[in-house]
Design a protein around this motif. Structure first.
Motif, short mmCIF file in Angstrom:
data_model
loop_
_atom_site.label_atom_id
_atom_site.label_comp_id
_atom_site.label_asym_id
_atom_site.label_seq_id
_atom_site.Cartn_x
_atom_site.Cartn_y
_atom_site.Cartn_z
N TYR A 108 6.27 -6.69 1.03
CA TYR A 108 5.05 -6.55 0.23
C TYR A 108 3.90 -6.08 1.10
CZ TYR A 108 1.40 -7.59 -3.16
OH TYR A 108 0.35 -7.48 -4.04
N ALA A 109 3.78 -6.64 2.29
CA ALA A 109 2.70 -6.25 3.19
C ALA A 109 2.80 -4.78 3.57
CB ALA A 109 2.72 -7.12 4.45
N ALA A 110 4.01 -4.33 3.88
CA ALA A 110 4.20 -2.93 4.22
C ALA A 110 3.87 -2.02 3.04
CB ALA A 110 5.64 -2.70 4.69
N ALA A 111 4.25 -2.44 1.84
CA ALA A 111 3.95 -1.66 0.65
C ALA A 111 2.44 -1.62 0.38
CB ALA A 111 4.68 -2.24 -0.56
N ALA A 112 1.76 -2.74 0.64
CA ALA A 112 0.30 -2.77 0.47
C ALA A 112 -0.36 -1.80 1.43
CB ALA A 112 -0.22 -4.19 0.69
N ALA A 113 0.12 -1.76 2.66
CA ALA A 113 -0.45 -0.83 3.64
C ALA A 113 -0.19 0.61 3.25
CB ALA A 113 0.14 -1.11 5.02
N ALA A 114 0.99 0.87 2.66
CA ALA A 114 1.35 2.23 2.23
C ALA A 114 0.76 2.59 0.88
CB ALA A 114 2.87 2.37 2.19
N ARG A 115 0.10 1.62 0.24
CA ARG A 115 -0.47 1.81 -1.10
C ARG A 115 0.59 2.30 -2.08
NH1 ARG A 115 -6.40 4.54 0.35
NH2 ARG A 115 -7.11 2.83 1.69
#
Length: 407
Positions: A289-296
Motif C-alpha cells: 500500500y505504501a509503495a502504491a501511495a508513493a506511485a499514486r
C-alpha cells in the motif's frame, strides 16, 4: 523466546472515562504497574524518535528532521509528566533538564555527521558521556540505591552507543548495521524502562511488575510496538525508494519471527506457523500500500487495502480459536482494522510529505499496540493457565509451565 503468562484473572481494569456533564465522577489514577509499562513504552519510543531525528539531519531532510524533533519533544514531555505523577515535581524538573541536554547533544552529533565535521562529533560525544553519567546518577538517586551506579552507567552508555552507532552506520551507508542497531536500540531502551521502573518503585508496586500477567503484557507490548516502528521504517523506505529498504525489511522480518516464537511458546508450533504466515502477509500488504501511495496508483492501493481487510478477518478468527473464544473475532477485527488504518494513513501522509501528520499517526499507532497487548495478554494468560495439567511444572506446556501462575 519464552513469554510468561499470567493466571486466568485479568489485570486491574483501566481507569474509567470521565463522566458526561451532570455526572461528576473522578477517574481512578493508573496503577503503578500501568505507569511502569508506560515508562517502558516511552523510553523505547524515545530511541526510535531520536534515531529518526538524527537520520533526517544526516540526509539533509530538514522538514522531516523538524517533525521528528517535535515528536521527540512530545515524548520527553510525556516522560517528564509520568515521573512528576510518580515522584513529584522536583524529580521531574531534574530529569527534564538532563534529558533535554542529552537530546541537544544527539542533534549536535548528527550535525557533525551531516557536515563531516569530526571536531563537532568528538565534542558532542564527550558531552554525551558527561550527560549519560549525570542521568545514571539521577536514576540511582531516585531509586535510593536500589539501582547501582555501575548498572546505571552501563545502561546509559549502551543507550548512547546504540544511537551514535546507528547514526555513524547510516551516514556511512552501511544500512544493515544501521538497521540492526536501530532495532537493538529500541529493545535495549524499552527493557531499560522496566529496569528503572523496578528500581524506582517499592513494595507491592515493584512486586506487581514481576507477576506473570504484567511481564506478559510488557513483552507483548514490546514486540507489537516494535512491529509498528519497523513497519513505518520500511514504508518510509518504500515511499522514497531509498537504499536502506532491504536492510529495514530484514529487521521487520526478524520481528515477525519473534512474534511467531512467542506464539509457539504460548500455543505450540502449529499455531506459530499459522500466525507467522498470516502476519507476514499482513506486513506485505501494508508495504505494498505504501509503495502504491508513493506511485499514486489507486488501483494497487485498493487491492492492498482489500487484501488487508481479508487478513484482518483471518487473523481475528485465528486468535479467537487459539484462545478458546476468550477473544471474540468481531472485537479483534475492529482492533486490527484500526491498526491497519493508522498504518495506511501514516504511509499516505509520508508519501505526501505531510510529516507532522505522519508523526501523529506514528504516535497513535504505537500507543494503540499497548492497548492490543493488554487485550491479548489477558486472554493468552487465561488460555495457557486453563490448559495446564494438574501435575508439576515439568508436565506443562513447553517452556511456559514454569512461569504460569495458577489461581
Amino acid at each position: 523466546m519464552a513469554l510468561p503468562a499470567g493466571p486466568a484473572t485479568a489485570p486491574p481494569p483501566r481507569p474509567a472515562p470521565a463522566a458526561h456533564a451532570g455526572h461528576a465522577t473522578t477517574a481512578a489514577a493508573p496503577s503503578a504497574a500501568e505507569q511502569a509499562l508506560r515508562l517502558q513504552a516511552l523510553l523505547g519510543q524515545h530511541s526510535v524518535l531520536a534515531a529518526e531525528f538524527m537520520r533526517g539531519r544526516i540526509r539533509g531532510d530538514e522538514n522531516f528532521a523538524q517533525s521528528a524533533n517535535a515528536a521527540l519533544g512530545r515524548n520527553t514531555d510525556a516522560m517528564t509528566q509520568l515521573l512528576r505523577d510518580l515522584f513529584g515535581d522536583a524529580t521531574a524538573r531534574r530529569f527534564a533538564a538532563l534529558w533535554a541536554e542529552h537530546v541537544v547533544e544527539l542533534f549536535t552529533y548528527a550535525r557533525g555527521l551531516a557536515d563531516q565535521d569530526d571536531a563537532v562529533r568528538a565534542e558532542a560525544r564527550e558531552e554525551l558521556i558527561e550527560y549519560e553519567q549525570d542521568l545514571a546518577g539521577f536514576f540511582v538517586d531516585a531509586s535510593h540505591g536500589r539501582l547501582t551506579t555501575r548498572a546505571a552507567n552501563r545502561a546509559m552508555r549502551m543507550h548512547v552507543d546504540h544511537l551514535l552507532g546507528q547514526a555513524d552506520a547510516y551516514a556511512a551507508r552501511d544500512y544493515p548495521a544501521a538497521e540492526r542497531l536501530y532495532r537493538e536500540s529500541y529493545q535495549h531502551t524499552y527493557e531499560l524502562g522496566g529496569t528503572v521502573a523496578g528500581a524506582l518503585l517499592t513494595g507491592r508496586d515493584a512486586a506487581a511488575l514481576r507477576a506473570p500477567i504484567w511481564r506478559l503484557r510488557s513483552q507483548l507490548g514490546k514486540l507489537l510496538a516494535e512491529h509498528v516502528v519497523l513497519v513505518e521504517d520500511v514504508t518510509r523506505a518504500a515511499v522514497t525508494n531509498s537504499p536502506d529498504f532491504s536492510a529495514a525489511a530484514q529487521m521487520l522480518n526478524g520481528n515477525t519471527r519473534d512474534l511467531a516464537t512467542a506464539m509457539d511458546s504460548l500455543f505450540g508450533a502449529g499455531a506459530a506457523r499459522s500466525f507467522q504466515s498470516l502476519w507476514a502477509s499482513h506486513v506485505d500488504q501494508v508495504v505494498a500500500y505504501a509503495a502504491a501511495a508513493a506511485a499514486r496508483d489507486p488501483g494497487r492501493r485498493d487491492r492492498a487495502r482489500a487484501r488487508l481487510h481479508e487478513l484482518e478477518g483471518r487473523l481475528a478468527a485465528f486468535l479467537e480459536n487459539a484462545t478458546g473464544k476468550r477473544l471474540r473475532s468481531t472485537s479483534l477485527s475492529d482492533a486490527l482494522l484500526a491498526h491497519d488504518q493508522m498504518l495506511l494513513r501514516h504511509a499516505e501522509a509520508f508519501a505526501a510529505k505531510e510529516y507532522g501528520t505522519a508523526q501523529q499517526m506514528a504516535f497513535e499507532t504505537y500507543e494503540h499496540m499497548f492497548e492490543l497487548a493488554r487485550l491479548l495478554a489477558g486472554a493468552f494468560g487465561a488460555t495457557v493457565a486453563a490448559r495446564l495439567p494438574v501435575g508439576g511444572a515439568e508436565t506443562g506446556h513447553g517452556a511456559m509451565a514454569g512461569v504460569v501462575e495458577r489461581s
